[in-house]
Design an enzyme around this catalytic site. Structure first.
Site, short mmCIF file in Angstrom:
data_model
loop_
_atom_site.label_atom_id
_atom_site.label_comp_id
_atom_site.label_asym_id
_atom_site.label_seq_id
_atom_site.Cartn_x
_atom_site.Cartn_y
_atom_site.Cartn_z
N SER A 113 -3.28 3.49 -10.18
CA SER A 113 -3.70 4.74 -9.56
C SER A 113 -2.75 5.85 -9.95
O SER A 113 -1.56 5.60 -10.27
CB SER A 113 -3.71 4.60 -8.03
OG SER A 113 -3.83 5.85 -7.39
N TYR A 118 -0.02 2.08 0.06
CA TYR A 118 -0.97 1.99 -1.05
C TYR A 118 -0.29 2.37 -2.37
O TYR A 118 -0.40 1.66 -3.37
CB TYR A 118 -2.17 2.88 -0.78
CG TYR A 118 -3.16 3.00 -1.91
CD1 TYR A 118 -4.15 2.04 -2.11
CD2 TYR A 118 -3.14 4.10 -2.77
CE1 TYR A 118 -5.08 2.16 -3.13
CE2 TYR A 118 -4.06 4.23 -3.79
CZ TYR A 118 -5.03 3.25 -3.98
OH TYR A 118 -5.95 3.36 -5.00
#
Length: 291
Positions: A183, A196
């Site tokens: 990400s 995350y």
């Protein structure tokens, strides 16, 4: 597919939220663009078998369809989004290849081992592993990240990659590949997605390290680091206000579509990238520029 088509669709995003991880594509408005009809397969993955976690929707669905267009038989794993998964299977099969689906929780090592056994039983081989399943739980205050949330985020996002890679590698050969979904948050961080982001940073380092470990076997390991992409994870994670603004702060001033990310996975899965391992492709509308 023309860029103005993406922009036009992006303007029509309705206020929405689901409040349940990892989210349902069938409940999104508008539906993400998962199949770029302008993308024509060239047989780059003929004779290959791919396993994609989180393959029922979002980026996973788009990758599954792109792989199918390139001639691969595709297995998808998902949690419990059965309607989304069935639609993905039909889309895969519409391109004349075989599909297989498995509802399982990849945060559990035994489930991961059984998943690979099932794929080998179904297809007799496994050539491309796409570790794509993920969850995120925004918290405005770092102190509100509970031990349970931390464990769920890490077991789903990074532990599963260890489990599945360990299960898959004995069945893989020279020329096969592992592709991990990282990400943009791994590179620029996120104040409300700290756990995350930490898993995505771990995925980046996992990719680099595993690529070195498997180089003598000829198995390539790479990652794709998407930015703000219109997937079920967005309305499942954020309130309606943030969903409506999603992607608007990128240099391209819009969110991306899953179909815009899928070709990066095709590149890593195919012979186009035979001299590439341990690397990341950033598909993020200019949100982060890697040095």
């Amino acid at each position: 597919m023309a860029e103005d088509k993406f922009e036009k669709i992006d303007e029509q995003v309705d206020p929405q939220e689901q409040g349940r991880q990892p989210g349902f594509e069938k409940d999104m408005s508008p539906e993400p663009i998962y199949d770029d009809k302008d993308y024509k397969g060239a047989g780059k993955l003929e004779g290959k078998v791919a396993l994609i976690t989180g393959g029922d929707s979002g980026i996973g669905r788009a990758v599954a369809i792109a792989f199918a267009k390139e001639g691969a038989n595709v297995a998808i794993a998902y949690l419990d989004e059965h309607e989304d998964a069935e639609k993905t299977v039909k889309e895969i099969e519409s391109y004349g290849v075989k599909a297989f689906k498995s509802a399982t929780d990849v945060s559990d090592v035994e489930n991961c081992n059984q998943l690979v056994v099932d794929v080998i039983s179904e297809f007799g081989q496994l050539n491309v592993l796409v570790n794509n399943a993920g969850k995120q739980f925004p918290q405005d205050d770092f102190l509100n990240i509970s031990p349970d949330q931390l464990m769920e985020t890490f077991t789903t996002n990074i532990f599963s990659m260890f489990y599945l890679s360990q299960a898959a590698i004995p069945h893989m050969q020279k020329g096969d590949s592992i592709i991990n979904t990282s990400s943009v948050t791994a590179y620029r961080g996120s104040s409300e997605l700290i756990d995350y982001s930490a898993t995505k940073g771990a995925i980046t380092t996992f990719t680099r390290s595993l690529s070195q470990s498997l180089s003598d076997k000829g198995i390539r390991v790479n990652s794709v680091a998407p930015g703000p992409i219109w997937t079920p994870l967005i309305p499942a994670s954020f309130d309606a206000g943030k969903v409506g603004e999603h992607g608007g702060d990128t240099p391209m001033e819009r969110r991306g579509q899953p179909s815009e990310v899928a070709p990066a996975y095709v590149y890593f899965a195919s012979k186009d990238s035979t001299y590439v391992t341990g690397q990341a492709i950033h598909v993020n509308g200019g949100d982060f520029i890697s040095s």
